[in-house]
Design an enzyme around this catalytic site. Structure first.
Site, PDB file in Angstrom:
ATOM      1  N   CYS A 127       0.827  -1.211   0.000  1.00  0.00           N
ATOM      2  CA  CYS A 127       0.000   0.000   0.000  1.00  0.00           C
ATOM      3  C   CYS A 127       0.862   1.262   0.000  1.00  0.00           C
ATOM      4  O   CYS A 127       0.357   2.349  -0.245  1.00  0.00           O
ATOM      5  CB  CYS A 127      -0.941   0.012   1.204  1.00  0.00           C
ATOM      6  SG  CYS A 127      -0.087   0.038   2.781  1.00  0.00           S
TER       7      CYS A 127
ATOM      8  N   CYS B 295      -2.545  -2.936   8.630  1.00  0.00           N
ATOM      9  CA  CYS B 295      -2.182  -1.596   9.111  1.00  0.00           C
ATOM     10  C   CYS B 295      -1.726  -1.670  10.576  1.00  0.00           C
ATOM     11  O   CYS B 295      -0.812  -0.953  10.979  1.00  0.00           O
ATOM     12  CB  CYS B 295      -3.355  -0.641   8.965  1.00  0.00           C
ATOM     13  SG  CYS B 295      -4.225  -0.772   7.388  1.00  0.00           S
TER      14      CYS B 295
ATOM     15  N   ASP C 143       2.244   2.663   2.569  1.00  0.00           N
ATOM     16  CA  ASP C 143       2.177   3.425   3.816  1.00  0.00           C
ATOM     17  C   ASP C 143       3.474   3.272   4.611  1.00  0.00           C
ATOM     18  O   ASP C 143       4.101   2.206   4.606  1.00  0.00           O
ATOM     19  CB  ASP C 143       0.992   2.943   4.668  1.00  0.00           C
ATOM     20  CG  ASP C 143      -0.337   3.351   4.054  1.00  0.00           C
ATOM     21  OD1 ASP C 143      -0.309   4.049   3.030  1.00  0.00           O
ATOM     22  OD2 ASP C 143      -1.378   2.978   4.598  1.00  0.00           O
TER      23      ASP C 143
HETATM   24 FE1  FES Z   1      -1.686  -0.167   4.320  1.00  0.00          FE
HETATM   25 FE2  FES Z   1      -3.285   0.981   5.953  1.00  0.00          FE
HETATM   26  S1  FES Z   1      -3.694   0.522   3.890  1.00  0.00           S
HETATM   27  S2  FES Z   1      -1.189   0.567   6.277  1.00  0.00           S
END
Ligand code: FES
Length: 125
Positions: A33, A102, A35
């Protein structure tokens, strides 16, 4: 989709930022993702006395990292290492299945910060 606790920690995140002269910094990311989470800790007598986080990511990642900072503040390093993403999930009242990764970022961030602190100590010993 999110619990009240998740919304609260996303909208009013605790312990945001970075620490001047942090004793340990953990930076982790999720390749899928994109992040990224950074956790900075201050350590005295093997205990985490202060902690901050900076997360560039989704609401669940921000809420997970914020609540994780509260969970490890005041703990010894070994106690902090016991905190798992399951504990983070429980504290948040759960996350949607597709957002569980996450909370894993928070567990990994804590681990990376403690490891960074320990490797700095080993180098200076
Ligand atoms: Fe990957 Fe939240 S979508 S850390």
């Amino acid at each position: 989709m999110y619990t009240e606790t998740v919304r609260d920690y996303f909208l009013n995140p605790r312990n945001v930022g970075s620490l001047d002269h942090a004793d340990g910094i953990g930076e982790v990311g999720n390749a899928k993702c994109g992040d990224v989470m950074k956790i900075s800790i201050k350590v005295e007598d093997d205990r985490i006395t202060d902690v901050r986080f900076e997360t560039f990511g989704c609401a669940a990642a921000i809420a997970s990292s914020s609540i994780a900072t509260e969970m490890i503040k005041g703990k010894t390093l070994d106690e902090a290492l016991q905190v798992t993403n399951r504990d983070v999930l429980d504290a948040l009242g759960g996350l949607p299945a597709e957002k569980i990764h996450c909370s894993l970022l928070a567990e990994e961030g804590i681990r990376a910060a403690v490891e960074d602190y320990r490797s700095r100590m080993a180098e200076s010993a």
